[in-house]
Design an enzyme around this catalytic site. Structure first.
Site, PDB file in Angstrom:
ATOM      1  N   HIS A   1      35.972 -14.090 -23.567  1.00  0.00           N
ATOM      2  CA  HIS A   1      36.429 -14.933 -24.669  1.00  0.00           C
ATOM      3  C   HIS A   1      36.950 -14.098 -25.842  1.00  0.00           C
ATOM      4  O   HIS A   1      37.439 -14.650 -26.823  1.00  0.00           O
ATOM      5  CB  HIS A   1      35.344 -15.937 -25.090  1.00  0.00           C
ATOM      6  CG  HIS A   1      34.273 -15.403 -25.994  1.00  0.00           C
ATOM      7  ND1 HIS A   1      33.026 -15.054 -25.534  1.00  0.00           N
ATOM      8  CD2 HIS A   1      34.260 -15.182 -27.325  1.00  0.00           C
ATOM      9  CE1 HIS A   1      32.288 -14.637 -26.559  1.00  0.00           C
ATOM     10  NE2 HIS A   1      33.017 -14.704 -27.655  1.00  0.00           N
TER      11      HIS A   1
ATOM     12  N   ASP B   1      31.838 -14.808 -18.519  1.00  0.00           N
ATOM     13  CA  ASP B   1      32.448 -14.358 -19.774  1.00  0.00           C
ATOM     14  C   ASP B   1      32.489 -12.825 -19.795  1.00  0.00           C
ATOM     15  O   ASP B   1      31.713 -12.171 -20.489  1.00  0.00           O
ATOM     16  CB  ASP B   1      31.602 -14.906 -20.937  1.00  0.00           C
ATOM     17  CG  ASP B   1      32.275 -14.699 -22.278  1.00  0.00           C
ATOM     18  OD1 ASP B   1      33.470 -14.365 -22.303  1.00  0.00           O
ATOM     19  OD2 ASP B   1      31.582 -14.880 -23.307  1.00  0.00           O
TER      20      ASP B   1
ATOM     21  N   SER C   1      30.418 -10.714 -30.415  1.00  0.00           N
ATOM     22  CA  SER C   1      30.767 -11.008 -29.036  1.00  0.00           C
ATOM     23  C   SER C   1      31.402  -9.826 -28.327  1.00  0.00           C
ATOM     24  O   SER C   1      32.111  -9.034 -28.927  1.00  0.00           O
ATOM     25  CB  SER C   1      31.753 -12.165 -28.973  1.00  0.00           C
ATOM     26  OG  SER C   1      31.033 -13.354 -28.991  1.00  0.00           O
TER      27      SER C   1
ATOM     28  N   ASN D   1       0.830  -1.208   0.000  1.00  0.00           N
ATOM     29  CA  ASN D   1       0.000   0.000   0.000  1.00  0.00           C
ATOM     30  C   ASN D   1       0.866   1.260   0.000  1.00  0.00           C
ATOM     31  O   ASN D   1       0.374   2.352   0.215  1.00  0.00           O
ATOM     32  CB  ASN D   1      -0.939  -0.010   1.212  1.00  0.00           C
ATOM     33  CG  ASN D   1      -0.177  -0.119   2.521  1.00  0.00           C
ATOM     34  OD1 ASN D   1       1.055  -0.159   2.517  1.00  0.00           O
ATOM     35  ND2 ASN D   1      -0.878  -0.158   3.632  1.00  0.00           N
TER      36      ASN D   1
ATOM     37  N   ASP E   1       4.524  -0.588   6.717  1.00  0.00           N
ATOM     38  CA  ASP E   1       3.838  -1.081   7.913  1.00  0.00           C
ATOM     39  C   ASP E   1       4.743  -1.959   8.765  1.00  0.00           C
ATOM     40  O   ASP E   1       4.585  -2.054   9.977  1.00  0.00           O
ATOM     41  CB  ASP E   1       2.579  -1.870   7.526  1.00  0.00           C
ATOM     42  CG  ASP E   1       1.510  -0.974   6.917  1.00  0.00           C
ATOM     43  OD1 ASP E   1       1.577  -0.724   5.699  1.00  0.00           O
ATOM     44  OD2 ASP E   1       0.635  -0.494   7.663  1.00  0.00           O
TER      45      ASP E   1
HETATM   46  N1  ARG Z   1      30.496 -16.549 -29.631  1.00  0.00           N
HETATM   47  C1  ARG Z   1      30.133 -15.570 -30.597  1.00  0.00           C
HETATM   48  C2  ARG Z   1      31.279 -14.582 -30.826  1.00  0.00           C
HETATM   49  O1  ARG Z   1      32.336 -14.814 -30.343  1.00  0.00           O
HETATM   50  C3  ARG Z   1      28.877 -14.889 -30.249  1.00  0.00           C
HETATM   51  C4  ARG Z   1      27.771 -15.742 -30.585  1.00  0.00           C
HETATM   52  C5  ARG Z   1      26.482 -15.173 -30.263  1.00  0.00           C
HETATM   53  N2  ARG Z   1      25.555 -16.095 -30.761  1.00  0.00           N
HETATM   54  C6  ARG Z   1      24.256 -15.944 -30.755  1.00  0.00           C
HETATM   55  N3  ARG Z   1      23.511 -16.842 -31.299  1.00  0.00           N
HETATM   56  N4  ARG Z   1      23.735 -14.908 -30.214  1.00  0.00           N
HETATM   57  O2  ARG Z   1      31.138 -13.643 -31.557  1.00  0.00           O
END
Ligand code: ARG
Length: 674
Positions: free
Chosen positions: A472, A519, A616, A315, A319
Site C-alpha cells: 500500500h 500487503d 507503513s 527425547n 525413534d
Molecule cells: N496504514 C498505516 C500507514 O500507512 C499504518 C498504520 C499502522 N497502524 C497501527 N495502528 N499500527 O502508515
C-alpha cells in the site's frame, strides 16, 4: 510512530492526506481465497515422507495424532508385541510433553524446514527439504569415496546423489576408493537369538558395535539396510558381552556409532575409533520389525506410520525414523535440548558447531552448566574426549561454513552509537513512554520510501538491490520513487544519507487494497553507473535478514519497530523513532475476520506502543538467539493507533519467503537451506 496516546488520526480519518495511508480494512472484508503460499513454479507436492525427499507436501487434512499418553505400568519393559498393539482400556492422559496441537497437525518431519535446517545436500522449497543438484555442493579438498568405489568432490555431493536415488552412496573418508573398501554392517545372532551388530571397516577385522550411544535412531538405520526388514527397529537394546556364547569367536573390540536417524546406512553415521572389549562392555542389539506396523496405535503415531510409546517421544532421539517424534514438543526429556521452535535435539548436538535450532540457541556459549558440557552424562565429570574414526559432523561443519556466507542482520557496531556531529536545532526528546528517538545511524536497514519528494512510508533494506515495503506504500511507477538510505531526520540528510533511484516495483499479485491481504512489495534499486551494485559502500547501511520460516519467532517474542510515522500529536516524527513491541498470538480475537494468513499482530494490548500512519512498510525486526536480526513484519494496518485491544497488524514476511526468493531471483535472500 505513535506512542502511548490519545488517538487523533486513524487510517480512515485521514485529515492530512499527505500520509499515504489507505483506508481501514472493512469490518467485513470480502473473503478472498487464501493467498497461495507456493509460488507458481513449485509443483504441488505428492508425498511427505522421510524417504521421498524429492517430492513435497503441504499437510492436507492431517490425521491428528492423539496426544494422550496411556498409563504405562512398566515403562522400561519392551512392548510384548509392539507391531500389533492390542487396544487397552487404560485411560489416556495428556502428559503435556507433545504439543502444541496445531504443530502436531502439521505432520512435521526432519524434512520440514519450517522447523529445522535441511542437511547441506538439500535445500528448502516451500517448507520442505528437497534434494540439491550435486553441483550446488561446495567442493572439498579431499575427495570422498562411495560404496560403489567412486569418488566425489565432497560428502555433500555424494549425499546429494544418494538423496535422489535413496540408495546409500556415501561410505566413509578414505583415500583409496577401491570397491570393497567400505564399511560393512551385519546382524549376527547371539545364542539367545538376539541380533548383535557387527561392523567392518576397510582392511580390518569385524568388530562389534558398542552399546555406548546406541539408540533407536541407530537401530532404525540398521533395520533399513537392504536385506533387513524395511520397517524400522522395534527396539534398540544392549547386552553384556559376557553373555555372548563363548563357543563362537567374538571380536574383542567394539566401535561406537552415533546416528541422527536420517542416514541410509551405518557407514554414514559417526563411527568412533575401536575400543577394547572387557567383560563389562555392553554391545548393541537391534530388534527389527519384520513387517510394517498394522492396527491401531495406542501411542504416538509417527508421520511415517510407525507407532511409538509416548515415552519415546521428545527425547532428542529419532525413534520414528523420520524424526516426527521430536518436532512438536513442549519440553524435552533425556537431557535433550529444547529449541524455541518446539523441536528436541540430542544433547550431543548442543554446542557442536552446527546450528540445529532455527534461532541458533543450541550454539550459544554457556559458561556454567557442567551437565551440558559433558559428552556422556553417565561419565559425570570424567569427560572423555571421543575419538572418531569417521565423523560426518566435521564435514557438515565445513560444508555449512562454506555455504552460509551471506551477511545480514548484523549492524555495523562502529556506527550504531555514533551521534551525528550536527546536533539538530530542536531539543531532542529523551525517552518517550514505549518508544524513543533513534541515534543517527542506529537502524541501519531502515529506509524511507520517497514518492514525488514526500516520505510517507518506510521499508527494509534486504541487501543487494532490494528493499521490502508494504504494497500500500507504492504504485507500479518506479520513476516517481526514490529510496533514502541512512536517513535519520526526515527532512535533512546526514553525511551517510543516500538517495537511490528505483528501477522496478513488484507488488504482490494478490495484494488486496480493501482487505490489506498480501500487503507486501519489493522495490528494486537502480544499478550504479558501470557497476553491478546499487548502493555505494556505506558504513551506516546494513541488510536485514529475510526469515525463511514462520516459526523462527513466536508470540511473546519482543521485536523492534521503527519509522517516521505519527506520534501522539498526530504529527509525523521529524527524527526516526523506534520502540519494542511484543508479537501477539491469536489476533483474530481482536480483529475477527479481518486477520488473514500472512498477517500478524504486534504491540501491546494496553495500547502503549504502536506503529501509526507514516510507519507503513517499515520493518518489525526480531533478533534470534545468535544476535542476527530478521525483518519479521512490515507495518501494514491497525484500528487507529495505540488503541487498547487493537494492536498493530503487520505483514508476516516469512509467509512470503518463497515469493521474495522467486521475485528477486536472488540467491542471497537467505544463507540457510540454500
Ligand atoms: N496504514 C498505516 C500507514 O500507512 C499504518 C498504520 C499502522 N497502524 C497501527 N495502528 N499500527 O502508515
Amino acid at each position: 510512530m505513535k506512542v502511548l496516546s490519545v488517538i487523533f488520526f486513524t487510517c480512515v480519518l485521514q485529515i492530512n492526506s499527505l500520509e499515504k495511508s489507505p483506508s481501514k480494512p472493512p469490518t467485513n472484508p470480502p473473503q478472498l481465497p487464501n493467498p497461495p503460499v507456493n509460488p507458481p513454479w513449485v509443483s504441488r507436492p505428492v508425498s511427505h515422507t522421510t524417504h521421498m525427499p524429492q517430492t513435497e507436501q503441504k499437510p492436507q487434512t492431517p490425521k491428528v495424532p492423539s496426544i494422550a499418553k496411556p498409563a504405562n505400568p512398566n515403562p522400561d519393559q519392551p512392548e510384548q508385541n509392539p507391531g500389533k498393539i492390542e487396544p487397552t482400556n487404560k485411560p489416556h492422559v495428556n502428559d503435556g510433553v507433545l504439543g502444541p496441537q496445531q504443530c502436531l497437525e502439521q505432520k512435521y518431519t526432519r524434512l520440514s524446514c519450517a522447523k529445522v535446517f535441511c542437511p547441506p545436500w538439500m535445500r528448502c522449497i516451500s517448507g520442505v527439504c528437497v534434494c540439491k543438484v550435486p553441483y550446488k555442493c561446495p567442493r572439498q579438498e579431499s575427495r570422498v569415496c562411495t560404496l560403489d568405489g567412486l569418488s566425489y568432490y565432497s560428502m555433500c555431493q555424494a549425499n546429494a546423489i544418494s538423496c535422489r536415488s535413496k540408495e546409500p552412496v556415501f561410505s566413509h573418508f578414505s583415500a583409496t576408493c577401491k570397491v570393497g573398501d567400505k564399511v560393512e554392517v551385519t546382524l549376527v545372532k547371539s545364542e539367545d537369538s538376539k541380533d548383535v551388530i557387527m561392523i567392518q571397516t576397510p582392511a580390518s577385522e569385524k568388530r562389534l558395535v558398542c552399546g555406548k550411544y546406541w539408540d533407536m535412531a541407530a537401530a532404525n538405520v540398521v533395520c533399513q539396510n537392504p536385506g533387513n526388514a524395511p520397517s524400522g527397529a522395534k527396539l534398540a537394546s544392549k547386552m553384556s558381552y559376557r553373555l555372548l556364547e563363548k563357543a563362537k569367536k567374538w571380536p574383542n573390540e567394539c566401535m561406537s556409532v552415533r546416528c541422527t536417524g536420517s542416514e541410509l546406512s551405518l557407514a554414514e553415521c559417526s563411527i568412533a575409533t575401536p575400543e577394547p572389549i572387557t567383560e563389562k562392555t555392553e554391545v548393541a542389539v537391534a530388534n527389527c520389525y519384520k513387517e510394517p506396523h498394522q492396527g491401531k496405535c495406542e501411542g504416538f503415531t509417527c508421520v511415517n506410520g510407525r507407532c511409538l510409546k509416548y515415552k519415546n517421544t521428545c527425547n532428542g532421539v529419532d525413534d520414528c525414523g523420520d524424526n516426527s517424534d521430536e518436532m512438536c514438543c513442549l519440553s524435552c526429556g533425556n537431557s535433550a535440548f529444547h529449541c524455541k521452535s518446539h523441536v528436541c535435539i540430542p544433547e550431543h548436538a548442543v554446542r557442536d558447531g552446527i546450528r540445529d535450532c532455527l534461532g541458533g540457541e543450541d550454539e550459544l556459549e554457556v559458561t556454567e552448566d557442567p551437565k551440558k558440557v559433558t559428552e556422556d552424562p553417565k561419565k559425570g565429570k570424567n569427560k572423555t574426549i571421543q575419538q572418531w574414526y569417521s565423523d560426518p559432523k566435521e564435514e557438515i561443519r565445513n560444508i555449512r561454513t562454506s555455504l552460509e556466507k551471506l551477511e545480514c542482520g548484523i549492524p555495523n557496531m562502529d556506527y550504531v552509537y555514533r551521534p551525528e556531529e550536527k546536533v539538530p536545532s530542536h531539543q531532542r526528546s529523551k525517552r518517550l513512554v514505549g518508544g524513543e528517538e533513534a541515534l543517527p545511524t542506529q537502524i541501519q536497514w531502515q529506509v524511507a520510501i520517497q514518492e514525488d519528494k514526500e516520505i510517507h512510508c518506510g521499508g527494509a533494506y534486504l541487501g543487494g538491490c532490494w528493499v521490502l515495503t508494504a504494497a500500500h506504500c507504492v504504485r507500479p511507477k518506479p520513476k516517481s520513487f526514490r529510496i533514502k538510505i541512512s536517513l535519520w531526520e526526515k527532512h535533512n540528510r546526514q553525511s551517510t544519507t543516500d538517495s537511490i533511484p528505483v528501477k522496478n516495483i513488484i507488488i504482490h499479485h494478490e495484494y488486496n487494497p480493501q482487505t490489506y491481504e498480501n500487503d507486501i512489495a519489493l522495490v528494486q534499486l537502480e544499478l550504479l553507473n558501470l557497476s553491478d551494485q546499487c548502493i555505494q559502500e556505506n558504513p551506516a547501511v546494513r541488510a536485514v535478514c529475510v526469515p525463511w520460516s514462520t516459526q523462527q519467532f513466536q508470540p511473546n517474542d519482543t521485536c523492534t519497530i521503527s519509522g517516521w510515522g505519527r506520534n501522539k500529536d498526530g504529527k509525523s516524527a521529524p527524527i526516526l523513532k523506534w520502540a519494542n513491541v511484543t508479537i501477539i498470538a491469536d489476533c483474530k480475537t481482536y480483529y475477527k475476520g479481518r486477520i488473514h494468513p500472512g498477517m500478524e499482530c504486534a504491540g501491546d494490548l494496553e495500547g502503549k506502543v504502536d506503529s501509526c500512519q507514516g510507519d507503513s512498510g517499515g520493518p518489525l525486526v526480531c533478533k534470534d538467539a545468535s544476535g542476527v536480526s530478521y525483518v519479521w513484519g512490515l507495518v501494514s494496518w491497525g484500528d487507529k493507533c495505540g488503541e487498547p485491544d487493537h494492536p498493530g497488524v503487520y505483514t508476516k514476511v516469512a509467509h512470503y519467503f518463497d515469493w521474495i526468493r522467486f521475485n528477486t531471483g536472488w540467491p542471497a535472500v537467505t544463507k540457510y537451506n540454500q
